[in-house]
Design a protein around this motif. Sequence first.
Motif, mmCIF file in Angstrom:
data_model
loop_
_atom_site.group_PDB
_atom_site.id
_atom_site.type_symbol
_atom_site.label_atom_id
_atom_site.label_comp_id
_atom_site.label_asym_id
_atom_site.label_seq_id
_atom_site.Cartn_x
_atom_site.Cartn_y
_atom_site.Cartn_z
ATOM 1 N N ALA A 30 0.826 -1.194 0.000
ATOM 2 C CA ALA A 30 0.000 0.000 0.000
ATOM 3 C C ALA A 30 0.868 1.255 0.000
ATOM 4 N N SER A 31 0.363 2.319 -0.613
ATOM 5 C CA SER A 31 1.041 3.616 -0.595
ATOM 6 C C SER A 31 0.820 4.283 0.753
ATOM 7 N N LYS A 32 1.816 5.020 1.219
ATOM 8 C CA LYS A 32 1.739 5.677 2.523
ATOM 9 C C LYS A 32 2.314 7.075 2.440
ATOM 10 N N VAL A 33 1.776 7.956 3.302
ATOM 11 C CA VAL A 33 2.292 9.308 3.465
ATOM 12 C C VAL A 33 2.325 9.606 4.954
ATOM 13 N N ILE A 73 4.355 23.748 8.602
ATOM 14 C CA ILE A 73 5.715 23.655 8.056
ATOM 15 C C ILE A 73 5.818 22.351 7.286
ATOM 16 N N LEU A 74 6.261 22.430 6.020
ATOM 17 C CA LEU A 74 6.421 21.242 5.185
ATOM 18 C C LEU A 74 7.780 21.291 4.501
ATOM 19 N N LYS A 120 2.023 13.618 -9.747
ATOM 20 C CA LYS A 120 1.425 14.713 -8.981
ATOM 21 C C LYS A 120 1.485 14.450 -7.472
ATOM 22 N N HIS A 121 1.567 13.180 -7.086
ATOM 23 C CA HIS A 121 1.653 12.868 -5.659
ATOM 24 C C HIS A 121 3.038 13.177 -5.089
ATOM 25 N N LYS A 122 3.988 13.421 -5.977
ATOM 26 C CA LYS A 122 5.332 13.786 -5.515
ATOM 27 C C LYS A 122 5.523 15.305 -5.519
ATOM 28 N N ASN A 123 4.500 15.997 -5.918
ATOM 29 C CA ASN A 123 4.558 17.461 -5.972
ATOM 30 C C ASN A 123 4.417 18.024 -4.562
ATOM 31 N N LEU A 170 1.257 18.119 -1.707
ATOM 32 C CA LEU A 170 1.386 17.612 -0.342
ATOM 33 C C LEU A 170 1.101 18.700 0.682
ATOM 34 N N TYR A 171 1.475 19.948 0.355
ATOM 35 C CA TYR A 171 1.221 21.056 1.277
ATOM 36 C C TYR A 171 -0.296 21.280 1.419
#
Length: 622
Positions: free
Chosen positions: A555-558, A574-575, A590-593, A597-598
């Motif tokens: 599975a993908s995770k963040v 803060i990111l 786009k998920h690496k943008n 993510l912000y």
Amino acid sequence: SHVRDFDWSSIDTSQLPSSYKTNSQKEMELLHLADHFFHQYTHLCPDRKPLFLHPVNECGMEKFVSTTVRPTLLPYPEMYYWSGCASFVSNYLTMEPLKCPLKPPTSLYSPTTILKYQRGNSFDFTVLLCSLLIGAGYDAYCVHGYATRKMCSLDQTRELCPLLRKPPEVPEEIDPNKYRIIYPSEPQSMFELQQKVEEEEEIEPEQKEEKEEEVVEVEKPKRDPLHGLRVHAWVLVLSGKRKVPQTFFINPFTGDSHNTTDECFLGIESIWNHRNYWVNMQDCRTGCKDLSFDLSDSICWEIMLSESNKPSELPKRDMDGMVSDPNDGSRAVGRCMESSICVTSLLPTAEFVNCYARGKKVNLYEKAKLEKWAPYVNEDGLVQRLTVYTDSDYTEEAEVKEWFKNREDLLDMREVNKQTQLTTDYFRPGHPLLLKAHTYRSLEPETGHTVEFYHEARLDDLWKRAESATEMTEYFVGRDDFLHTRHTEFGEREKKMEMAGTRTDANPRPIVQIKECFHRNPEKPADEDIEERVFMVIDDIIQLTYHLEVNDTIASKVVFTRVIGRERKPEEIILTRETCVTYQPWSSEKHKNMLHLYNLLCELREEQKQLKQQVRDAEAEV
């Protein structure tokens, strides 16, 4: 044995009509016919017991039993059906045993008097019930016969409580597909099975006999020396009228129906209704299971009053020598039924609703006690209580169930397990908090509560919430955002000086973690559809786990973490590359943008605030 003695000689008969205190000319003629029939019967059947034909009433006057039956239809919907009539009579009256169990009573009071004083023997119960059934259109008859001791004395201590009876199991449908694969069962060692059999055979036979004797002593009742001689009265309902498919008996003490082959009924002497009287001429050595209830069969049933409508027909002598005069037909009974007190006037709505003598009734069953109250007798709305015991002496309680009516909080039933000390309250629809069930050990907060809701009526679709001192779990059904579970963990409160009576929400428990789980949303790609998100509030960490595609294995995770060595302000976001850890092997670019993510982090921070408030609201609701 628990029934209090009642002095029937002290009852007030001054308000009864004159027909109760005197006999008209027609009634005298009917009594003369009954005496004539009785003398013929005793002459032809000297070995039979005396018939129950004309006992005295409450005023000391002899009355033919058929004139005591008063067909009455009460103005209540329940009384239009046999079950409602039987239930009312069994609940409204208090049972009195016969003075002599081997003989019918010497008196038979009118249904009006029995209703007024709410007590009577089996004959009084039967006449009242038969009057109600005939009034409702049933082909009902009073029965004078013999029954077992437990039925005559209303002993139900060896019967299972009706509320504890399990519904019959529906057999599973066999798969008709003969080509399905039959998997072999787990292999068993024949040597081990043989060893078990040998070990069982080695048990000493004396111990076996002792155990069997103990079981027999406990389970088998003592032999009744008066078996087959105990007099009892009950109701016979013939098939035909009111679409009754099969003839059956009704025990007036319990209101239960029985098949005519029931072994509790041991024989019948005679039956009667409001029009006629029949004597049973069949052999009852095997009970009632072989009896024919075709009353037109003169071989099986000897009728007292001819039902022929031909006045010119001469008296006939049957095979047994009994004489029946058609001119003295059953219409004579109807002419003798003069006006009396209306039974309906004795049962206003308040009396009908208060359907228990002295407002309460207690039944003892096998290791169970069933108590019933009329509505509004108890201040808390209690109408029924079932207590289940672990022993036959009714000393150690195992479980208690209580039923309520007419409560403002719509409480319907309460179930208390005495062994686990768990209490479950069940509510009817309409509660202000939409409660369906509430399980608890104590009504103090944070002591373990499980609450179920009518989720269809709630805006948040919550159907269950379980809370303890350290955690709270909520379950949802049918939400648009596919949320199905929310789990919250709490930490220990700060130790402060608390005043007596201070509410717990004045010093709330710190929220350590909130975890939410979601069902799959088919309209989103799997790597954009969150399956689980965890808000570690104290550690300031947010973790997202996405759903898997059909052929995916990982599975993908963040994970959003806090900046080490720096305290974040409440509204500050803060990111950086160091505070965001992503593992999305199947995701698009786009998920690496970082901007994506912000924005995602900003949404999560806002939702975290809302979640914390929802948790506090849930605590307050509990």
